[in-house]
Design an enzyme around this catalytic site. Structure first.
Site, PDB file in Angstrom:
ATOM      1  N   GLU A  75     -11.848  23.206  43.491  1.00  0.00           N
ATOM      2  CA  GLU A  75     -13.263  23.590  43.436  1.00  0.00           C
ATOM      3  C   GLU A  75     -14.158  22.354  43.387  1.00  0.00           C
ATOM      4  O   GLU A  75     -15.159  22.254  44.093  1.00  0.00           O
ATOM      5  CB  GLU A  75     -13.548  24.440  42.193  1.00  0.00           C
ATOM      6  CG  GLU A  75     -12.769  25.733  42.111  1.00  0.00           C
ATOM      7  CD  GLU A  75     -11.447  25.586  41.363  1.00  0.00           C
ATOM      8  OE1 GLU A  75     -10.730  24.588  41.594  1.00  0.00           O
ATOM      9  OE2 GLU A  75     -11.129  26.480  40.564  1.00  0.00           O
ATOM     10  N   ASN A 106      -2.356  13.052  41.405  1.00  0.00           N
ATOM     11  CA  ASN A 106      -2.108  11.614  41.453  1.00  0.00           C
ATOM     12  C   ASN A 106      -1.006  11.258  40.477  1.00  0.00           C
ATOM     13  O   ASN A 106      -0.870  11.909  39.425  1.00  0.00           O
ATOM     14  CB  ASN A 106      -3.404  10.876  41.089  1.00  0.00           C
ATOM     15  CG  ASN A 106      -3.327   9.401  41.382  1.00  0.00           C
ATOM     16  OD1 ASN A 106      -2.857   8.608  40.576  1.00  0.00           O
ATOM     17  ND2 ASN A 106      -3.778   9.026  42.563  1.00  0.00           N
TER      18      ASN A 106
HETATM   19  N1  THU Z   1      -6.316  23.598  39.625  1.00  0.00           N
HETATM   20  C1  THU Z   1      -7.313  23.751  40.544  1.00  0.00           C
HETATM   21  O1  THU Z   1      -7.393  23.013  41.530  1.00  0.00           O
HETATM   22  N2  THU Z   1      -8.204  24.749  40.342  1.00  0.00           N
HETATM   23  C2  THU Z   1      -8.124  25.686  39.352  1.00  0.00           C
HETATM   24  O2  THU Z   1      -8.932  26.599  39.304  1.00  0.00           O
HETATM   25  C3  THU Z   1      -7.053  25.578  38.343  1.00  0.00           C
HETATM   26  C4  THU Z   1      -6.196  24.387  38.432  1.00  0.00           C
HETATM   27  C5  THU Z   1      -5.303  22.575  39.889  1.00  0.00           C
HETATM   28  C6  THU Z   1      -5.323  21.362  39.006  1.00  0.00           C
HETATM   29  C7  THU Z   1      -3.888  20.883  39.144  1.00  0.00           C
HETATM   30  O3  THU Z   1      -3.770  20.115  40.335  1.00  0.00           O
HETATM   31  C8  THU Z   1      -3.089  22.157  39.313  1.00  0.00           C
HETATM   32  O4  THU Z   1      -4.023  23.134  39.734  1.00  0.00           O
HETATM   33  C9  THU Z   1      -2.387  22.631  38.074  1.00  0.00           C
HETATM   34  O5  THU Z   1      -3.249  22.702  37.008  1.00  0.00           O
END
Ligand code: THU
Length: 142
Positions: A65, A55
């Site tokens: 997750e 966002n």
């Molecule tokens: N992110 C996830 O969706 N899962 C993870 O296990 C690590 C990080 C996302 C959060 C953010 O949108 C991007 O990855 C960079 O941190």
């Protein structure tokens, strides 16, 4: 572990990993440009996926997750066997952030997290291994 290994649970790991890779395609991550996908296996072997959704107001973004878990709960699932996580990391596996570990822990410590690389290989750990000595529902006394 190898991607074609079979889980003890019915759905093979490869299927769950493929679902997490598919979910990654929908990642909305214009700020980090770090797409992540997740695929949850429920106790009745449904697969529910999620991706990260960022966002313009940075801290409102949600990880893949947590998105998958919130989707699952909102569809009536609170018991999980496994979750696979996919990103574009190729040498090291994608590991869940601390917030997502705590969110997973809400639903038990004895389920499996498959942390993948782009080639489909993965490392497997339980939620309890990823978050030892955790604070959970039983610690909240009303
Ligand atoms: N992110 C996830 O969706 N899962 C993870 O296990 C690590 C990080 C996302 C959060 C953010 O949108 C991007 O990855 C960079 O941190």
């Amino acid at each position: 572990m190898a991607a074609n290994q079979t889980t003890e649970y019915g759905i093979d790991v490869k299927t769950l990993i493929m679902a997490s890779m598919e979910a990654k395609k929908y990642a909305y991550c214009p700020y980090s440009k770090f797409p992540v996908g997740a695929a949850l296996q429920t106790e009745n072997d449904a697969i529910i996926t999620g991706c990260n959704v960022e966002n313009a107001c940075n801290n409102l973004g949600i990880c893949a997750e947590r998105n998958a878990m919130a989707k699952a709960v909102s569809e009536g699932h609170t018991r999980f066997k496994a979750i696979a996580i996919a990103s574009n990391l190729d040498k090291e596996p994608i590991t869940p952030c601390g917030g997502c570990r705590q969110f997973m822990r809400e639903f038990g410590v004895k389920w499996t997290v498959y942390m993948t690389r782009t080639d489909g290989t993965c490392e497997a750990m339980t939620v309890g291994q990823l978050l030892p000595e955790s604070f959970g529902p039983d610690n909240v006394k009303n």
